[in-house]
Motif scaffolding. Structure first.
Motif, PDB file in Angstrom:
ATOM      1  N   SER A 170     -68.512 -44.110   9.224  1.00  0.00           N
ATOM      2  CA  SER A 170     -67.147 -43.604   9.190  1.00  0.00           C
ATOM      3  C   SER A 170     -66.698 -43.297  10.626  1.00  0.00           C
ATOM      4  N   LEU A 171     -65.500 -43.763  10.967  1.00  0.00           N
ATOM      5  CA  LEU A 171     -64.927 -43.505  12.288  1.00  0.00           C
ATOM      6  C   LEU A 171     -63.502 -43.001  12.117  1.00  0.00           C
ATOM      7  N   ARG A 172     -63.063 -42.165  13.040  1.00  0.00           N
ATOM      8  CA  ARG A 172     -61.662 -41.751  13.062  1.00  0.00           C
ATOM      9  C   ARG A 172     -61.055 -42.349  14.326  1.00  0.00           C
ATOM     10  N   VAL A 173     -59.918 -43.021  14.165  1.00  0.00           N
ATOM     11  CA  VAL A 173     -59.272 -43.675  15.300  1.00  0.00           C
ATOM     12  C   VAL A 173     -58.829 -42.623  16.310  1.00  0.00           C
ATOM     13  N   ARG A 174     -59.343 -42.768  17.525  1.00  0.00           N
ATOM     14  CA  ARG A 174     -58.985 -41.840  18.604  1.00  0.00           C
ATOM     15  C   ARG A 174     -57.726 -42.326  19.324  1.00  0.00           C
ATOM     16  N   GLU A 186     -62.573 -51.246   7.067  1.00  0.00           N
ATOM     17  CA  GLU A 186     -61.641 -50.920   5.979  1.00  0.00           C
ATOM     18  C   GLU A 186     -60.991 -49.571   6.233  1.00  0.00           C
ATOM     19  N   ARG A 187     -59.758 -49.409   5.783  1.00  0.00           N
ATOM     20  CA  ARG A 187     -59.109 -48.100   5.830  1.00  0.00           C
ATOM     21  C   ARG A 187     -59.762 -47.240   4.755  1.00  0.00           C
ATOM     22  N   ALA A 188     -60.240 -46.068   5.124  1.00  0.00           N
ATOM     23  CA  ALA A 188     -60.961 -45.207   4.175  1.00  0.00           C
ATOM     24  C   ALA A 188     -60.065 -44.771   3.022  1.00  0.00           C
ATOM     25  N   GLN A 226     -55.017 -56.204   9.165  1.00  0.00           N
ATOM     26  CA  GLN A 226     -54.033 -55.124   9.118  1.00  0.00           C
ATOM     27  C   GLN A 226     -54.294 -54.215  10.314  1.00  0.00           C
ATOM     28  N   SER A 227     -53.281 -53.499  10.743  1.00  0.00           N
ATOM     29  CA  SER A 227     -53.450 -52.596  11.880  1.00  0.00           C
ATOM     30  C   SER A 227     -54.110 -51.286  11.467  1.00  0.00           C
ATOM     31  N   ALA A 228     -55.050 -50.857  12.284  1.00  0.00           N
ATOM     32  CA  ALA A 228     -55.574 -49.497  12.172  1.00  0.00           C
ATOM     33  C   ALA A 228     -54.740 -48.645  13.118  1.00  0.00           C
ATOM     34  N   ARG A 229     -54.470 -47.409  12.732  1.00  0.00           N
ATOM     35  CA  ARG A 229     -53.578 -46.552  13.514  1.00  0.00           C
ATOM     36  C   ARG A 229     -54.249 -45.235  13.878  1.00  0.00           C
ATOM     37  N   TYR A 230     -53.668 -44.610  14.879  1.00  0.00           N
ATOM     38  CA  TYR A 230     -54.178 -43.340  15.379  1.00  0.00           C
ATOM     39  C   TYR A 230     -54.425 -42.347  14.242  1.00  0.00           C
ATOM     40  N   ASP A 231     -55.580 -41.720  14.300  1.00  0.00           N
ATOM     41  CA  ASP A 231     -56.041 -40.647  13.415  1.00  0.00           C
ATOM     42  C   ASP A 231     -56.417 -41.106  12.010  1.00  0.00           C
ATOM     43  N   GLU A 232     -56.325 -42.402  11.716  1.00  0.00           N
ATOM     44  CA  GLU A 232     -56.800 -42.884  10.421  1.00  0.00           C
ATOM     45  C   GLU A 232     -58.328 -42.887  10.425  1.00  0.00           C
ATOM     46  N   GLU A 233     -58.876 -42.643   9.251  1.00  0.00           N
ATOM     47  CA  GLU A 233     -60.318 -42.802   9.079  1.00  0.00           C
ATOM     48  C   GLU A 233     -60.577 -44.235   8.638  1.00  0.00           C
ATOM     49  N   VAL A 234     -61.538 -44.877   9.291  1.00  0.00           N
ATOM     50  CA  VAL A 234     -61.917 -46.231   8.907  1.00  0.00           C
ATOM     51  C   VAL A 234     -63.397 -46.252   8.561  1.00  0.00           C
ATOM     52  N   LEU A 235     -63.752 -47.145   7.661  1.00  0.00           N
ATOM     53  CA  LEU A 235     -65.146 -47.357   7.295  1.00  0.00           C
ATOM     54  C   LEU A 235     -65.575 -48.694   7.863  1.00  0.00           C
ATOM     55  N   LEU A 236     -66.680 -48.680   8.555  1.00  0.00           N
ATOM     56  CA  LEU A 236     -67.231 -49.883   9.157  1.00  0.00           C
ATOM     57  C   LEU A 236     -68.487 -50.258   8.390  1.00  0.00           C
ATOM     58  N   ARG A 237     -68.445 -51.374   7.711  1.00  0.00           N
ATOM     59  CA  ARG A 237     -69.592 -51.862   6.953  1.00  0.00           C
ATOM     60  C   ARG A 237     -70.310 -52.903   7.805  1.00  0.00           C
ATOM     61  N   PHE A 257     -64.616 -54.501  18.869  1.00  0.00           N
ATOM     62  CA  PHE A 257     -65.953 -54.909  19.301  1.00  0.00           C
ATOM     63  C   PHE A 257     -66.808 -53.698  19.674  1.00  0.00           C
ATOM     64  N   THR A 258     -66.185 -52.653  20.201  1.00  0.00           N
ATOM     65  CA  THR A 258     -66.900 -51.395  20.437  1.00  0.00           C
ATOM     66  C   THR A 258     -67.324 -50.794  19.110  1.00  0.00           C
ATOM     67  N   TRP A 259     -66.449 -50.829  18.117  1.00  0.00           N
ATOM     68  CA  TRP A 259     -66.801 -50.327  16.793  1.00  0.00           C
ATOM     69  C   TRP A 259     -67.947 -51.135  16.197  1.00  0.00           C
ATOM     70  N   PHE A 260     -67.938 -52.455  16.407  1.00  0.00           N
ATOM     71  CA  PHE A 260     -69.037 -53.284  15.908  1.00  0.00           C
ATOM     72  C   PHE A 260     -70.361 -52.805  16.495  1.00  0.00           C
ATOM     73  N   GLU A 261     -70.355 -52.468  17.777  1.00  0.00           N
ATOM     74  CA  GLU A 261     -71.582 -51.968  18.409  1.00  0.00           C
ATOM     75  C   GLU A 261     -72.018 -50.646  17.787  1.00  0.00           C
ATOM     76  N   VAL A 262     -71.080 -49.775  17.510  1.00  0.00           N
ATOM     77  CA  VAL A 262     -71.393 -48.505  16.845  1.00  0.00           C
ATOM     78  C   VAL A 262     -72.040 -48.780  15.487  1.00  0.00           C
ATOM     79  N   GLY A 263     -71.456 -49.682  14.721  1.00  0.00           N
ATOM     80  CA  GLY A 263     -71.993 -50.019  13.399  1.00  0.00           C
ATOM     81  C   GLY A 263     -73.370 -50.641  13.477  1.00  0.00           C
ATOM     82  N   ARG A 264     -73.567 -51.541  14.440  1.00  0.00           N
ATOM     83  CA  ARG A 264     -74.857 -52.215  14.603  1.00  0.00           C
ATOM     84  C   ARG A 264     -75.948 -51.203  14.970  1.00  0.00           C
ATOM     85  N   SER A 265     -75.652 -50.320  15.897  1.00  0.00           N
ATOM     86  CA  SER A 265     -76.632 -49.298  16.299  1.00  0.00           C
ATOM     87  C   SER A 265     -76.971 -48.371  15.141  1.00  0.00           C
TER      88      SER A 265
END
Length: 141
Positions: free
Chosen positions: A8-12, A96-98, A67-78, A28-36
Motif C-alpha cells: 500500500s502506498l499513498r501518493v505524495r 490499483e486505486r485502493a 488511469q491517473s493516480a492523484r495526490y493523497d490517493e492510496e494505491v495498491l501495488l501488486r 518505476f520507483t513504485w515498482f522498485e518498492v513493490g519488488r523489494s
C-alpha cells in the motif's frame, strides 16, 4: 497458483505534477518498492542477494498507464514473478486505486543475474530454488 505481494502506498505531493497527477516516471520507483517488499515478504530480502554476491540490474522495463493516480490517493501495488530464465527474472506489477480497485497502471521489469563486476550469472544459488517456489512460470533457458 502464483505468489503475489501487495504494498500500500499513498501518493505524495512530490510525486505529482502541477495538476496533482502522478508523474509517469514515479511508477518505476513504485515498482522498485513493490519488488523489494515482495522479496522481503517472501523470505529472500534483496540485501541477502547482494551479501551473497548476486545483483539484479534492470535490463528492460515497461509500463502501460490506464488511469491517473492523484495526490493523497492510496494505491495498491501488486507484485509477482512473471518469468524466470537462466540469466534473468521478470517481475510484473499492477497499480490499483485502493478505494475502488480501478486499474491505474501495469508493467514489468526484467533483471539480469550478475556479480559485482557485472558478469552474468546462471541461476544463482540459493536463489534459483526460491525463484521457482514463488513463481508459476516454467523456467526457460
Amino acid at each position: 497458483m502464483r505468489v503475489e505481494g501487495t504494498t500500500s502506498l499513498r501518493v505524495r505531493y512530490a510525486e505529482t505534477d502541477a495538476m496533482g497527477v502522478v508523474y509517469y516516471g514515479n511508477y518505476f520507483t513504485w515498482f522498485e518498492v513493490g519488488r523489494s517488499a515482495f522479496c522481503r515478504d517472501q523470505g529472500s530480502p534483496y540485501p541477502e542477494w547482494e551479501a551473497r554476491g548476486v545483483f539484479l540490474p534492470c535490463v528492460e522495463s515497461h509500463c502501460r498507464y490506464k488511469q491517473s493516480a492523484r495526490y493523497d490517493e492510496e494505491v495498491l501495488l501488486r507484485t509477482w514473478i512473471e518469468d524466470v530464465r537462466d540469466h534473468s527474472v521478470t517481475f510484473a506489477y499492477r497499480v490499483e486505486r485502493a478505494e475502488d480497485g480501478r486499474l491505474l497502471a501495469e508493467g514489468w521489469t526484467k533483471h539480469a543475474f550478475c556479480d559485482r563486476q557485472g558478469k552474468l550469472l546462471r541461476r544463482p544459488q540459493p536463489f534459483s530454488e526460491w525463484l521457482e517456489s514463488v513463481s508459476d512460470s516454467k523456467s526457460n533457458g
